[in-house]
Design an enzyme around this catalytic site. Structure first.
Site, PDB file in Angstrom:
ATOM      1  N   GLU A  58      37.055  56.595  33.700  1.00 19.09           N
ATOM      2  CA  GLU A  58      35.730  56.821  33.084  1.00 19.09           C
ATOM      3  C   GLU A  58      35.496  58.309  32.873  1.00 19.09           C
ATOM      4  OE1 GLU A  58      36.366  55.093  35.833  1.00 19.09           O
ATOM      5  OE2 GLU A  58      35.638  53.038  35.546  1.00 19.09           O
ATOM      6  N   ASP A 111      35.374  39.974  33.220  1.00 17.25           N
ATOM      7  CA  ASP A 111      34.904  39.202  34.382  1.00 17.25           C
ATOM      8  C   ASP A 111      33.547  39.672  34.905  1.00 17.25           C
ATOM      9  OD1 ASP A 111      36.006  41.601  35.132  1.00 17.25           O
ATOM     10  OD2 ASP A 111      36.955  40.835  36.954  1.00 17.25           O
TER      11      ASP A 111
HETATM   12  N1  UDP Z   1      43.383  43.489  32.630  1.00 19.29           N
HETATM   13  C1  UDP Z   1      44.449  43.581  31.756  1.00 19.29           C
HETATM   14  N2  UDP Z   1      45.727  43.498  32.255  1.00 19.29           N
HETATM   15  C2  UDP Z   1      45.992  43.328  33.590  1.00 19.29           C
HETATM   16  C3  UDP Z   1      44.888  43.240  34.473  1.00 19.29           C
HETATM   17  C4  UDP Z   1      43.606  43.336  33.950  1.00 19.29           C
HETATM   18  O1  UDP Z   1      44.248  43.697  30.547  1.00 19.29           O
HETATM   19  O2  UDP Z   1      47.160  43.260  33.976  1.00 19.29           O
HETATM   20  C5  UDP Z   1      42.002  43.550  32.077  1.00 19.29           C
HETATM   21  C6  UDP Z   1      41.060  42.517  32.670  1.00 19.29           C
HETATM   22  O3  UDP Z   1      41.141  41.312  31.944  1.00 19.29           O
HETATM   23  C7  UDP Z   1      39.712  43.199  32.597  1.00 19.29           C
HETATM   24  C8  UDP Z   1      40.083  44.684  32.752  1.00 19.29           C
HETATM   25  O4  UDP Z   1      41.450  44.801  32.434  1.00 19.29           O
HETATM   26  O5  UDP Z   1      39.047  42.988  31.381  1.00 19.29           O
HETATM   27  C9  UDP Z   1      39.850  45.183  34.172  1.00 19.29           C
HETATM   28  O6  UDP Z   1      40.560  44.370  35.078  1.00 19.29           O
HETATM   29  P1  UDP Z   1      39.897  43.717  36.362  1.00 19.29           P
HETATM   30  O7  UDP Z   1      38.648  43.041  35.973  1.00 19.29           O
HETATM   31  O8  UDP Z   1      40.912  42.904  37.075  1.00 19.29           O
HETATM   32  O9  UDP Z   1      39.554  45.031  37.153  1.00 19.29           O
HETATM   33  P2  UDP Z   1      38.552  45.276  38.355  1.00 19.29           P
HETATM   34  O10 UDP Z   1      37.602  44.130  38.422  1.00 19.29           O
HETATM   35  O11 UDP Z   1      39.434  45.375  39.541  1.00 19.29           O
HETATM   36  O12 UDP Z   1      37.878  46.557  38.017  1.00 19.29           O
HETATM   37 MN    MN Z   2      36.780  43.118  36.854  1.00 15.94          MN
END
Ligand code: UDP
Ligand code: MN
Length: 335
Positions: free
Chosen positions: A279, A194
């Site tokens: 990280e 995203d």
């Molecule tokens: N993701 C996943 N399983 C989940 C939630 C998220 O594989 O149950 C993936 C999501 O598609 C993304 C990454 O993990 O590529 C990080 O998630 P997110 O973008 O929701 O995290 P944030 O923006 O809060 O850091």
């Molecule tokens: Mn994200």
């Protein structure tokens, strides 16, 4: 007198007409000759037309070939440029396809990129399989399910649990099993589905000796978080949240040479680490030290990647629609 003059005139008229007649046919040819000449010309032009038609068809074929090359340039391998192995976890939710489409359109502009997409699911879904097949981006499709106890619920606050852990590990396993450390020269970038990636960020990370770093926009409650650079070296961090972490930066803010995963075969992500430490722990396991960090994006003065997030769409009218007219939207229409 008058009669003689008339005769003379008539005679002159006849002579002129005859001479003109003879002159006309001697200069322009007789009708049969003219016809032959025209026929010959038609034949000549028909042949020329055929030649031109063939040329047009050859050129349009060449044009098609060129257009295909432009479209697939993201898949073209250039032996001298390291490959970027971009590791993207993804999970089923209403906005998934929109995120993936948007991201793939960025990647279509990037040369020598290999997109490793790992679904958070028991097995690969039809939606993601079809999407990747038609994406035009060189890819590897994997699946690794997050166990129920760790899995985020749709309405959980985003910070509650680590995300993408087992998916990134599945990609690391694929890299270790499928790449040759002696011949495959590349960079690994953990890129969530995203975020927003400028094309420049891929140029910045392409030549990474050990670990490259750069600012990330719209993250950590700040306009940006970034490494602090003095005399070309990273000396600290501009981060508000948990600044004492060994590497207090977002996943989108670094890339590492693929060799590090071969030199440190046990390095992997873990669901057990405290919040915000994914990280730091992977970089520590890869034996990266602060002094190894190679600052990019003009000594970390430019934001070339943004931790954007896709808003959760309210679908409350689906239920109301069922109540009102017995059925909601058609589940066979992929969104
Ligand atoms: N993701 C996943 N399983 C989940 C939630 C998220 O594989 O149950 C993936 C999501 O598609 C993304 C990454 O993990 O590529 C990080 O998630 P997110 O973008 O929701 O995290 P944030 O923006 O809060 O850091
Ligand atoms: Mn994200």
């Amino acid at each position: 007198m008058v009669q003689i003059r008339m005769r003379k005139l008539f005679f002159i008229y006849i002579v002129i007409s005859t001479v003109s007649f003879i002159w006309f046919y001697s200069s322009c040819g007789f009708p049969e000759c003219k016809e032959k000449e025209i026929e010959h010309l038609i034949k000549k032009y028909k042949a020329r037309n055929k030649e031109l038609d063939k040329k047009i068809s050859d050129l349009s074929q060449q044009l098609q070939e060129c257009q295909k090359n432009v479209l697939t340039s993201g898949r073209t391998e250039f032996s001298h440029s390291p490959t970027i192995y971009m590791v993207t976890p993804t999970h089923t939710h209403p906005e998934q396809k929109a995120n993936l489409v948007r991201l793939s359109h960025t990647l279509l502009h990037v040369k020598n990129i290999h997109w490793i997409v790992i679904e958070d699911s028991v097995s690969k879904t039809v939606l993601v399989s079809k999407f990747l097949q038609n994406s035009g981006v060189k890819n590897t499709h994997l699946a690794a399910l997050t166990p129920h106890e760790i899995k985020m619920k749709y309405n959980d606050p985003t910070w509650l649990k680590p995300k993408g852990v087992l998916q990134r590990n599945a990609a690391l396993r694929w890299i270790r099993e499928n790449l040759n450390p002696n011949t495959d020269n590349g960079v690994v970038y953990f890129a969530d589905d995203d975020n927003t990636y400028s094309l420049e960020i891929f140029q910045e990370m392409r030549n990474t000796k050990k670990a490259t770093v750069w600012p990330v926009g719209l993250v950590g409650g700040l306009r940006y978080e970034k490494p602090i650079v003095k005399d070309g070296k990273v000396t600290g961090w501009f981060t508000y949240w948990k600044p004492n972490r060994p590497f207090p930066m977002d996943m989108a803010g670094f890339a590492v040479n693929v060799n590090l995963f071969f030199n440190n075969p046990d390095a992997r992500f873990s669901n057990e680490v405290p919040r915000g430490f994914l990280e730091s722990t992977i970089l520590e396991q890869l034996n990266v030290k602060m002094e190894d960090l190679e600052p990019r994006a003009e000594n970390c003065s430019k934001v070339l990647v943004w931790h954007t997030r896709t808003e959760k769409t309210k679908l409350k009218n689906e239920q109301l629609m069922i109540k009102r007219q017995g059925q909601g939207s058609d589940p066979n229409i992929e969104v």
